[in-house]
Design an enzyme around this catalytic site. Structure first.
Site, PDB file in Angstrom:
ATOM      1  N   ASP A   1       0.784  -1.208   0.015  1.00 44.14           N
ATOM      2  CA  ASP A   1      -0.026  -0.058  -0.220  1.00 44.14           C
ATOM      3  C   ASP A   1       0.826   1.220  -0.104  1.00 44.14           C
ATOM      4  O   ASP A   1       1.732   1.331   0.548  1.00 44.14           O
ATOM      5  CB  ASP A   1      -0.842  -0.097   1.321  1.00 44.14           C
ATOM      6  CG  ASP A   1      -2.112  -0.494   0.995  1.00 44.14           C
ATOM      7  OD1 ASP A   1      -2.714  -0.264  -0.051  1.00 44.14           O
ATOM      8  OD2 ASP A   1      -2.813  -0.853   2.074  1.00 44.14           O
TER       9      ASP A   1
ATOM     10  N   ARG B   1     -16.167  16.562  -1.633  1.00 49.37           N
ATOM     11  CA  ARG B   1     -14.651  16.878  -1.556  1.00 49.37           C
ATOM     12  C   ARG B   1     -14.371  18.252  -1.376  1.00 49.37           C
ATOM     13  O   ARG B   1     -13.334  18.829  -2.039  1.00 49.37           O
ATOM     14  CB  ARG B   1     -14.118  16.276  -2.890  1.00 49.37           C
ATOM     15  CG  ARG B   1     -14.248  14.738  -2.920  1.00 49.37           C
ATOM     16  CD  ARG B   1     -13.693  14.052  -4.056  1.00 49.37           C
ATOM     17  NE  ARG B   1     -14.206  14.693  -5.487  1.00 49.37           N
ATOM     18  CZ  ARG B   1     -13.503  14.768  -6.554  1.00 49.37           C
ATOM     19  NH1 ARG B   1     -12.356  14.439  -6.586  1.00 49.37           N
ATOM     20  NH2 ARG B   1     -14.021  15.117  -7.603  1.00 49.37           N
TER      21      ARG B   1
ATOM     22  N   SER C   1     -13.999  21.499   1.585  1.00 48.35           N
ATOM     23  CA  SER C   1     -14.395  22.014   3.074  1.00 48.35           C
ATOM     24  C   SER C   1     -14.192  23.471   2.875  1.00 48.35           C
ATOM     25  O   SER C   1     -13.987  24.058   1.995  1.00 48.35           O
ATOM     26  CB  SER C   1     -13.492  21.290   4.069  1.00 48.35           C
ATOM     27  OG  SER C   1     -12.121  21.741   3.661  1.00 48.35           O
TER      28      SER C   1
ATOM     29  N   PHE D   1     -15.400  18.557   5.308  1.00 54.06           N
ATOM     30  CA  PHE D   1     -15.054  18.013   4.376  1.00 54.06           C
ATOM     31  C   PHE D   1     -16.001  16.749   4.245  1.00 54.06           C
ATOM     32  O   PHE D   1     -16.339  16.148   5.348  1.00 54.06           O
ATOM     33  CB  PHE D   1     -13.659  17.425   4.595  1.00 54.06           C
ATOM     34  CG  PHE D   1     -13.170  16.596   3.348  1.00 54.06           C
ATOM     35  CD1 PHE D   1     -12.637  17.300   1.999  1.00 54.06           C
ATOM     36  CD2 PHE D   1     -13.326  15.241   3.236  1.00 54.06           C
ATOM     37  CE1 PHE D   1     -12.632  16.502   1.082  1.00 54.06           C
ATOM     38  CE2 PHE D   1     -12.844  14.310   2.300  1.00 54.06           C
ATOM     39  CZ  PHE D   1     -12.639  15.112   1.280  1.00 54.06           C
TER      40      PHE D   1
END
Lengths: 695, 568
Positions: free
Chosen positions: A317, A391, A393, A386
């Protein structure tokens, strides 16, 4: 080996030896011996020579009796030494497993007798929890196991798993009732029904792997066992046929020398059979699992550990493994006609309530680079949190609305408000994306103020670790949800060989399958539930201890330190396991050359004195030569127990170098060592015999 | 005694021999790869029509792919029927004095490509049975061996495949494209050297004593000698095999027969490299084979270079070396090198008496056989056997570098190790068990032509030769008895078909595997280190297996002789 290794002392103490010795004696039962064909041959040989010795005693052939009895005793000890190697490794393994249990029981659970009555609970170690048990967890306590909330509501800190520091609400009923072991209740209380046996099954499987009698052998081990058995069969053949050959020879040459005796043939067979490796085989396998536990990794199968030594591709990851979990703001770019300070101030204002690491890093950057201290929150400020949907804030203060968010989301907002985004700003956004950064646009009303460059910070040292993987022959693949442009830039910076951008559970799975179809072995490290399908498909799958239960179930190893680069250690342990077996097999076979030089002259010298020329070690007598070779054969098992326990060291120096190194040590060393060892033992025997003769 | 003491002429001949071999094997190997990959070659226009007729007659679809079991059954059925036909044919041939056990032995011998001969061919068999019976099997058994190799190579070359090709097509191609044309031209060459080729009556001549008469046997010798060498068969038209002036009249014919023995086995390694596109691995195997062949041949030459100390004591001129049992026209060099080559390969043809060799030189052929006939070995079967040792080596080496063992990217699993073990065990079991049986029974002991160690060596050699399908004889042994005919016959059959079945099972298992791409952690199977290790594994396994037996045979004889001759 690992800083987080359990604290149990692995130092040697005489006390530790008593239990293994007892076990070694107990395992003289034929039922246990038959599991190892090579050692079984030694076992039968020991019995046969004992019978032989007793027969000689009854017939009052004293010289034969003495020699045969000593041979038999050495054979019994050979079997015992092999048993001891196994039981010793097993004892170590169990101690290690016990300390793992101990570590787990650090979390205590309040187990309810009756879910309806929260007052009546019993404090038990978390490791004893079973499925369907109910526990009561109050504020400040850790949730002891994965489970389902059946009563109550509480805020829970799941940062250990999600990395998200904001607490989440968990409550009974609805879709927010799942809780994960290891997370902490911050406020209020919960009654939780345990859904799984607290990872206990892992530990049980691990313990089974360090028990000689229950251990599942890996395919590599079975194949090696077959080879060793076949070799023993060949040696059995060449020793057994020597009897008729010798009888024929004696009759034909009318030699006064007696034909070769059964005891000598058995001694020859046991010396030639690969007893060294066979005696240590079980111990090597157990010791490998021990090393794994020392690295704080729990595996469900030995097979996966060995497979780790073969992997070609490792999926990692990006977030948390290759890069620090959070992006950081590194620069402000003001739009045309906007003063930089205006952008910085706006960005600062919009980030006041933003508790995410990204938000905090914007405030930090404003302070460090522009000397701006954040204004204090005012009552008229309305913060827009947010959301994954928008998407975006921001903050509204009076008639002023400042928004920040993903480039395209803000642009859509600006267009809706009737404004435009200047082309130069759009170019800047692209540049940032191409560099692997995340552009965050800031707008005031319909006017674009500029962009903030958020950057992934590649972890220190990751490049070196990836390089050492490459030296092992393992390609690293970065998995990320980012767009390909961003992913490519980070991949280049971190030095990974490939990446999967915009990864979904499906793309990960497809990627692994494609690699496997190409004949490659794929390893994957994961923690999330959406990693589970890919983990299940991978040949070697390591789940983080902090990961979800689904991820742990799908994986075949769990890293208790939740360190994604732990796989490198697992690979080393897997390779060590194979290398130790291979090297000791080579050693065992190489020993045979010296043993032939000891025994062949001893066997044939009576009939053909010229065979004495082959006695290059200058061994005292045929009997002492045979005894020395046998004794060396038995003692070498004990001498090599430390090697079996420690494992042959792996170094990422390339296959050719590694082979040369191990061949030199265990091949050439294996040829030379017995010449020295047998000679020394022979000198000792000669000394004793002389002493006896003088008395 | 050192290498330097060997005459310059020997070195020159050795060099010439190996240079010609190295130059010739490459085009042959590449050609073989083309033929068996189904590509067109210069012979296709000529052979294709014949092939098609054969397929039509046999109702064979040459493109039908077989899995390993079908392939094995086809090989076994074909060989059983061929062997049975040969057995009946021999039993009912016009020569009266052929016993059933002898016919069984001959049939087993020729159908297994061993060509052990416990009889005198020129007086036991008719020209017809030599031609129709034996020469046909010379071609077919060699082609069967080669087909097995081709199936094995496909197993290595293919990826995740269930099949190994078509046996019938491989068999037909092996005969038509390889053995027949080569034998044709080689036979013509032999005729130029004076090898006879006639269907005429045997000549009856009167030697010095006019009252006596001698029958000089002749026949279609050249054609049979050509395939006997090219197909690593080794069975002679005459009892004394290649020592007979009609089989091997000149030093030149001897030289080229030696080349013919090695040509196809050496080219097979090139063929392997081409078929799997791993030329480096093919070269590595050749290196390993030459690393055995050349030093051991040299040791053998050195041993024969010195005269027998017992004869020297009797006043025999030692200048020529140990000439006992050798033909003057070949000399020590031509006889000794021949012995190394025909035992290294499973040819087994001889041009000198091995039991008159110095004990050490007699040990070398035995060693070559005990290596499992993998130093070049028999046509097809030799290279297959070498792969078995390669698997053993990669198994050990793979473990030593911490990887699951793999060869050409294919992992060696449990099933493969079972087959590898079987292939190593079968000949060892037959050799040692058979020898034990022989020395324990009166019938077996009666066969030994010499006393003491020498007699033991003869028996051991016979069993080794039969079990490993070599076919050469140490000489001295009286083996045309029911006991030896049946024992050796069984050894040949089990040694051949037991091992072939395991080869094909291994090939099937390999074909089914996926090939892993190489990485930095992969073992390099072309490096000098690996070649050295392979040589070591072959030497150690075979020497460890046979040393106790060899000690009582040639090694004891050597000590005996050295003691008697005053050399210590």
């Amino acid at each position: 080996m690992n800083k987080s290794a359990p604290m149990t002392s692995l130092r040697f103490s005489p006390q530790d030896l008593i239990a293994p010795i007892k076990l070694a004696l107990l395992r003289l039962s034929p039922l246990h011996q038959i599991r190892n064909p090579v050692m079984f041959v030694v076992y039968v040989s020991a019995i046969l020579t004992l019978i032989d010795a007793l027969t000689a005693f009854r017939n009052t052939e004293h010289s034969t009796f003495g020699f045969t009895l000593v041979v038999s005793l050495i054979l019994w000890f050979t079997v015992l030494f092999a048993n001891f190697a196994e039981s010793y490794a097993e004892g170590r393994g169990k101690a290690q497993a016990a300390s793992l249990r101990q570590a787990r029981s650090d979390i205590m659970a309040q187990k309810l007798e009756d879910p309806a009555n929260k007052q009546l609970y019993q404090v038990v170690p978390a490791s004893t929890l079973r499925q369907d048990d109910c526990v009561y967890v109050s504020a400040g306590q850790f949730i002891p196991a994965d489970g389902q909330v059946i009563e109550g509501a509480a805020s829970v800190d799941e940062s250990a798993i999600t990395g998200e520091s904001a607490p989440v609400i968990r409550e009974s009923g609805g879709d927010r009732d799942a809780v994960t072991g290891g997370t902490r209740v911050l406020s209020d209380w919960l009654v939780i029904k345990v859904m799984a046996n607290a990872g206990e099954s892992y530990l049980d499987k691990m313990i089974a792997m360090v028990e000689g009698a229950k251990r599942q052998k890996t395919p590599n081990e079975i194949a090696l066992g077959l080879l060793l058995a076949a070799m023993t069969l060949i040696f059995l053949l060449s020793c057994a046929t020597l009897l008729p050959f010798s009888l024929y020879n004696v009759r034909q040459t009318l030699s006064a020398a007696p034909p070769v005796s059964l005891t000598v043939l058995i001694a020859l067979l046991v010396c030639l059979a690969p007893t060294t490796i066979s005696g240590l085989l079980s111990a090597i396998g157990i010791a490998g699992m021990n090393r794994l536990m020392q690295a704080n990794v729990i595996a469900t199968s030995g097979r996966a550990v060995e497979a780790a030594g073969d992997i070609n591709v490792l999926l990692l990851d990006k977030t948390g493994t290759i890069t620090l979990g959070n992006r950081q703001a590194v620069a402000f770019f003001a739009a045309e006609g906007v003063a930089p300070i205006q952008l910085v101030k706006a960005a600062l204002l919009s980030s006041l309530a933003d508790e995410t690491p990204e938000g905090r890093s914007i405030i930090e950057l404003a302070r460090m680079s522009y000397g701006q201290t954040p204004p204090s929150k005012a009552d008229d400020m309305i913060f827009i949190p947010f959301s994954a949907d928008t998407r975006i804030s921001g903050v509204t203060q009076g008639d002023r609305t400042i928004l920040k968010g993903a480039g395209d989301a803000i642009e859509a907002h600006i267009l809706k408000e009737g404004g435009t985004v200047p082309p130069s700003l759009r170019g800047q956004i692209e540049t940032i994306a191409r560099q692997g950064g995340t552009p965050l646009m800031v707008a005031q009303g319909a006017r674009a103020l500029g962009v903030i460059h958020l950057k992934d910070i590649v972890k220190k040292g990751i490049k070196e670790r990836l390089a050492s993987l490459r030296a092992m022959g393992i390609k690293s693949v970065m998995v990320t949800g980012d767009n390909p442009l961003t992913a490519a830039a980070i991949a280049a910076e971190a030095g990974v060989d490939d990446f999967i951008a915009q990864a979904t559970p499906e793309t990960k799975l497809t990627y692994i399958r494609k690699r496997q179809e190409g004949g490659e072995m794929v390893a994957m490290v994961g923690d999330g539930t959406n990693d589970a399908p890919a983990l299940a498909q991978a040949d070697v799958a390591v789940a983080m201890n902090s990961g979800t239960q689904a991820a742990k179930e799908a994986a075949n190893m769990v890293d208790r330190d939740s360190d994604p680069t732990k796989l490198i250690e697992v690979v080393e342990i897997g390779k060590q396991l194979l290398m130790t077996r291979g090297s000791l097999t080579t050693f065992s076979l190489a020993n045979d050359i010296a043993k032939y030089f000891a025994i062949i002259p001893a066997v044939f010298m009576a009939a053909y004195p010229a065979f004495g020329g082959l006695n290059i070690m200058g061994l005292a007598t045929p009997h002492s030569a045979i005894l020395s070779a046998l004794l060396f054969n038995a003692l070498i098992i004990i001498a090599l127990i430390p090697v079996a326990m420690r494992g042959v060291a792996y170094r990422p120096i390339g296959a050719g170098q590694l082979l040369r190194r191990n061949l030199l040590i265990y091949g050439l060393g294996g040829m030379i060592a017995p010449f020295i060892g047998i000679k020394l033992i022979d000198m000792a025997i000669a000394l004793i015999m002389n002493g006896v003769a003088h008395v | 005694m050192s290498f330097l003491s060997l005459p310059f002429a020997w070195w020159a001949q050795l060099a010439l021999f190996f240079v010609i071999l190295l130059v010739a094997m490459r085009p042959f190997g590449l050609y073989m790869a083309r033929v068996f990959s189904g590509e067109r070659t210069f012979l296709t226009p000529l052979m294709q029509p014949i092939e098609n007729v054969l397929y039509k007659l046999g109702r064979i679809d040459p493109h039908e792919e077989m899995d390993w079991k079908t392939y094995t059954v086809s090989v076994l059925m074909f060989s059983i029927i061929g062997g049975l036909a040969l057995f009946l044919f021999l039993l009912y041939q016009p020569f009266p004095d052929i016993s059933a056990d002898l016919a069984l032995n001959i049939a087993a011998s020729f159908v297994t490509n061993t060509n052990w001969q416990s009889y005198a061919p020129e007086t036991t068999l008719t020209t017809t049975s030599q031609m129709i019976g034996l020469a046909v099997q010379n071609f077919l058994s060699a082609a069967v061996g080669f087909a097995v190799l081709i199936a094995f190579l496909r197993g290595l070359a293919r990826d995740s495949s269930k099949t190994l090709g078509n046996f019938w097509s491989d068999l037909v191609k092996g005969v038509l494209y390889l053995l027949l044309p080569l034998s044709f031209f080689f036979a013509l060459f032999l005729v130029t050297q004076g090898v006879v080729q006639t269907f005429g009556e045997a000549s009856v001549v009167s030697p010095l004593d006019p009252t006596a008469s001698q029958i000089i046997a002749t026949g279609p010798v050249a054609s049979q000698v050509a395939i006997k060498q090219l197909g690593t068969n080794g069975g002679g038209f005459f009892t004394v095999n290649a020592a007979h002036p009609f089989e091997n009249p000149t030093p030149l014919s001897s030289f080229f027969q030696m080349l013919a023995i090695l040509l196809i086995p050496a080219a097979s390694a090139v063929c392997f490299g081409a078929m799997t596109r791993r030329h480096g691995d093919g070269r590595a195997l050749l290196w390993a084979m030459f690393l055995f062949l050349i030093p051991l041949a040299l040791v053998s030459l050195m041993a024969e270079h010195q005269a027998n100390p017992l004869l020297k004591a009797l006043g025999v001129d030692p200048a020529l070396g140990n000439m006992e049992g050798k033909e003057m026209r070949f000399g020590v060099f031509g006889s000794t090198l021949w012995a190394s080559l025909t035992t290294a390969t499973s040819s087994g043809s001889t041009n000198a008496a091995l039991d008159s060799f110095m004990p050490l030189a007699g040990l070398i052929p035995l060693l070559f056989i005990h290596f499992g006939e993998v130093v070049f070995g028999g046509i097809g079967s030799g290279l297959c056997g070498l792969f078995v040792y390669v698997f053993l080596t990669v198994f050990m080496a793979g473990l030593m570098i911490g990887r699951s063992p793999e060869y050409l990217g294919k992992k060696i699993g449990i099933f493969d190790m079972k087959m590898v073990s079987l292939i190593v065990l079968i000949p060892a079991f037959l050799t040692l068990g058979g020898t034990a049986l022989a020395v324990m029974t009166q019938a077996g002991q009666n066969g030994a032509g010499n006393p003491a160690e020498q007699g033991f060596s003869e028996i051991l050699y016979a069993l080794s030769s039969a079990s490993h399908n070599n076919g050469s004889a140490f000489g001295g042994i009286k083996s045309n008895t029911p006991f030896y005919n049946i024992l050796l016959g069984l050894c040949m059959l089990l040694g051949r078909f037991g091992v072939i079945t395991a080869f094909l099972a291994l090939a099937g298992s390999m074909a089914a595997k996926k090939s892993t791409p190489a990485s930095a952690g992969t073992l390099d199977t072309t490096s000098p280190l690996f070649i050295g290790l392979l040589v070591g594994v072959i030497a150690i396994i075979s020497v460890l297996t046979f040393i106790p037996a060899l000690s009582l045979g040639p090694v004891a004889a050597h000590f005996h002789l050295m003691a008697a001759g005053g050399l210590g």
